[in-house]
Design a protein around this motif. Structure first.
Motif, short mmCIF file in Angstrom:
data_model
loop_
_atom_site.label_atom_id
_atom_site.label_comp_id
_atom_site.label_asym_id
_atom_site.label_seq_id
_atom_site.Cartn_x
_atom_site.Cartn_y
_atom_site.Cartn_z
N ALA A 37 36.00 66.26 56.97
CA ALA A 37 34.80 67.16 56.72
C ALA A 37 34.21 67.16 55.27
O ALA A 37 33.02 66.90 55.18
CB ALA A 37 35.10 68.38 57.05
N ASP A 38 35.21 67.00 54.46
CA ASP A 38 34.70 67.14 52.79
C ASP A 38 34.63 65.74 52.43
O ASP A 38 35.75 65.24 51.96
CB ASP A 38 35.48 67.95 52.02
N THR A 39 33.60 65.04 52.53
CA THR A 39 33.56 63.72 51.98
C THR A 39 33.00 63.55 50.54
O THR A 39 33.18 62.53 49.89
CB THR A 39 32.32 63.11 52.62
N HIS A 40 32.91 64.54 49.95
CA HIS A 40 32.38 64.69 48.63
C HIS A 40 33.44 65.42 47.67
O HIS A 40 33.32 66.82 47.39
CB HIS A 40 30.72 65.67 48.37
N GLN A 41 34.75 64.80 47.51
CA GLN A 41 35.68 65.40 46.78
C GLN A 41 35.72 65.53 45.36
O GLN A 41 35.20 64.51 44.62
CB GLN A 41 36.91 64.67 47.22
N THR A 42 35.85 66.58 44.80
CA THR A 42 35.75 66.59 43.49
C THR A 42 36.94 65.92 42.67
O THR A 42 38.02 65.90 43.33
CB THR A 42 35.99 68.05 42.85
N PRO A 43 36.70 65.14 41.72
CA PRO A 43 38.07 64.48 40.84
C PRO A 43 39.04 65.42 40.35
O PRO A 43 38.73 66.67 40.10
CB PRO A 43 37.21 63.64 39.81
N PRO A 44 40.17 64.97 40.54
CA PRO A 44 41.23 65.91 40.12
C PRO A 44 41.22 66.10 38.43
O PRO A 44 40.63 65.46 37.68
CB PRO A 44 42.57 65.04 40.22
N LYS A 45 41.47 67.41 38.17
CA LYS A 45 41.70 67.76 36.67
C LYS A 45 42.48 66.95 36.02
O LYS A 45 43.63 66.39 36.28
CB LYS A 45 42.08 69.49 36.43
N ALA A 46 42.21 66.52 34.68
CA ALA A 46 43.13 66.12 33.78
C ALA A 46 44.26 67.17 33.29
O ALA A 46 43.97 68.23 33.24
CB ALA A 46 42.22 65.65 32.51
#
Length: 151
Positions: free
Chosen positions: A53-62
């Motif tokens: 459902a969520d195709t625009h995943q946020t990149p993981p935090k550093a």
């Protein structure tokens, strides 16, 4: 001793559904149990496994610990290759196999964490591995040239 002792437990099938998904008629239902609807073929799953459902995943935090871990492994590789001094023993002769081990660990870490790192972490890891590999090649060439001159 032909008498059998009465068993101390009773086995009862408490499954609500048959293997084909229909409700069992002989089920002893406890009214306190929640009613579970039988599976039907016309129902669609809430989440499709093929298309999340969520195709625009946020990149993981550093994570600063990850950067420190990469730096620790890189420092160990540089000490093994004789590029920096050991804090306790000073400059040691190059240990090619030890240096290769740490470089291989960093390369394995690059592969195993692909897609799970923040862009800065991924860039740091790739640049560290590339730099150490180039230094490794330069050191092994220098050692090979020195070995040829000694013969």
């Amino acid at each position: 001793m032909s008498e059998e002792a009465p068993s101390s437990f009773k086995v009862s099938d408490r499954r609500l559904f048959n293997p084909d998904g229909t409700v069992r008629a002989d089920t002893e239902r406890d009214e306190s149990e929640a009613t579970i609807p039988p599976p039907t073929s016309d129902r669609t799953p809430a989440v499709s496994l093929d298309h999340p459902a969520d195709t625009h995943q946020t990149p993981p935090k550093a994570d600063p610990l990850f950067s420190e871990f990469v730096l620790e492994l890189a420092t160990n590789a540089m000490m093994m290759l004789g590029l920096i001094e050991h804090p306790q023993y000073g400059r040691l002769p190059p240990d090619i196999e030890g240096g290769r081990h740490y470089i291989d660990v960093l390369a394995m870490l690059t592969e195993k964490t692909k897609g799970n790192l923040a862009p800065a972490e991924e860039r740091q890891l790739q640049e560290t591995v590339a730099s150490l590999r180039m230094q490794f090649v330069a050191i092994t060439k220098r050692l090979a040239a020195n070995a040829r001159q000694d013969n």
